[in-house]
Design a protein around this motif. Structure first.
Motif, PDB file in Angstrom:
ATOM      1  N   SER A   8       0.809  -1.208   0.000  1.00 10.95           N
ATOM      2  CA  SER A   8       0.000   0.000   0.000  1.00 10.95           C
ATOM      3  C   SER A   8       0.848   1.266   0.000  1.00 10.95           C
ATOM      4  CB  SER A   8      -0.939   0.021   1.213  1.00 10.95           C
ATOM      5  OG  SER A   8      -0.202   0.246   2.376  1.00 10.95           O
ATOM      6  N   ARG A   9       2.092   1.133  -0.240  1.00 14.47           N
ATOM      7  CA  ARG A   9       2.919   2.326  -0.317  1.00 14.47           C
ATOM      8  C   ARG A   9       2.500   3.139  -1.545  1.00 14.47           C
ATOM      9  NH1 ARG A   9       5.044  -2.192  -1.522  1.00 14.47           N
ATOM     10  NH2 ARG A   9       6.143  -2.490  -3.453  1.00 14.47           N
ATOM     11  N   PRO A  10       2.833   4.398  -1.589  1.00 15.53           N
ATOM     12  CA  PRO A  10       2.359   5.249  -2.679  1.00 15.53           C
ATOM     13  C   PRO A  10       2.740   4.766  -4.068  1.00 15.53           C
ATOM     14  CG  PRO A  10       3.223   6.583  -0.904  1.00 15.53           C
ATOM     15  CD  PRO A  10       3.514   5.155  -0.556  1.00 15.53           C
ATOM     16  N   GLY A  46      -6.868  -3.074  -1.979  1.00 13.56           N
ATOM     17  CA  GLY A  46      -6.825  -4.114  -0.956  1.00 13.56           C
ATOM     18  C   GLY A  46      -6.067  -3.744   0.298  1.00 13.56           C
ATOM     19  N   PRO A  47      -4.814  -3.335   0.192  1.00 13.94           N
ATOM     20  CA  PRO A  47      -4.064  -2.971   1.395  1.00 13.94           C
ATOM     21  C   PRO A  47      -4.656  -1.765   2.129  1.00 13.94           C
ATOM     22  CG  PRO A  47      -2.573  -3.402  -0.409  1.00 13.94           C
ATOM     23  CD  PRO A  47      -3.955  -3.396  -0.985  1.00 13.94           C
ATOM     24  N   ALA A  48      -5.194  -0.808   1.387  1.00 15.91           N
ATOM     25  CA  ALA A  48      -5.794   0.357   2.036  1.00 15.91           C
ATOM     26  C   ALA A  48      -7.030  -0.052   2.835  1.00 15.91           C
ATOM     27  CB  ALA A  48      -6.150   1.417   1.003  1.00 15.91           C
ATOM     28  N   GLY A  53     -10.163  -1.179   7.806  1.00 19.12           N
ATOM     29  CA  GLY A  53     -10.934  -2.141   8.589  1.00 19.12           C
ATOM     30  C   GLY A  53     -10.343  -2.386   9.959  1.00 19.12           C
ATOM     31  N   LEU A  54      -9.028  -2.558  10.024  1.00 17.31           N
ATOM     32  CA  LEU A  54      -8.382  -2.785  11.314  1.00 17.31           C
ATOM     33  C   LEU A  54      -8.433  -1.541  12.184  1.00 17.31           C
ATOM     34  CD1 LEU A  54      -5.310  -4.918  10.201  1.00 17.31           C
ATOM     35  CD2 LEU A  54      -7.343  -5.687  11.429  1.00 17.31           C
ATOM     36  N   CYS A 104     -11.787  -6.891   6.979  1.00 16.39           N
ATOM     37  CA  CYS A 104     -12.149  -6.213   5.739  1.00 16.39           C
ATOM     38  C   CYS A 104     -11.011  -6.285   4.720  1.00 16.39           C
ATOM     39  CB  CYS A 104     -12.506  -4.771   6.040  1.00 16.39           C
ATOM     40  SG  CYS A 104     -13.032  -3.822   4.630  1.00 16.39           S
ATOM     41  N   GLY A 105      -9.806  -6.137   5.191  1.00 13.33           N
ATOM     42  CA  GLY A 105      -8.665  -6.159   4.290  1.00 13.33           C
ATOM     43  C   GLY A 105      -8.386  -7.516   3.698  1.00 13.33           C
TER      44      GLY A 105
END
Length: 113
Positions: A8-10, A46-48, A53-54, A104-105
């Motif tokens: 999820s890095r930019p 997905g990673p975002a 969610g967490l 969620c992720g």
């Protein structure tokens, strides 16, 4: 560097735009918005969604502790009172909501291709 979940890095979107299915979509002549929003963005989300969610699940847990300690009214206090009173429908509703938010992720890649 702040916490970034894997992927999820930019620069993750740039890496996704270099994948074979994106190159194939460009070769088929799909428009750039269709490629970005229909093919690349679902794979990059997905990673975002994992982090969102967490964060929601941990915020709810923190709300329970803060509302009990400071005697503030709110969902956390309502849940703690429901547990003490053995109000199973309320407990089940909160557990279901938290259970939907926490993983969620791990299910965020359902829409990805």
């Amino acid at each position: 560097m702040p916490f970034w979940p894997a992927g999820s890095r930019p620069s993750a979107m740039i890496e996704i735009l270099d994948r074979r299915h994106i190159v194939a979509a460009r070769a088929l002549g799909l428009s750039e918005p269709r490629i970005l929003f229909g093919h690349a963005l679902p794979n990059a989300m997905g990673p975002a969604l994992t982090v969102i969610g967490l964060s929601f699940a941990y915020a709810l847990t923190g709300a329970v502790l803060v509302e009990i300690i400071f005697a503030w009214p709110g969902l956390g206090r309502y849940v703690s009172e429901a547990i003490l009173a053995k109000d199973f429908p309320v407990i089940a509703a909160v557990v279901c909501c938290r259970r939907k938010a926490a993983p969620c992720g791990s299910t965020a890649r359902i829409g990805s291709r």
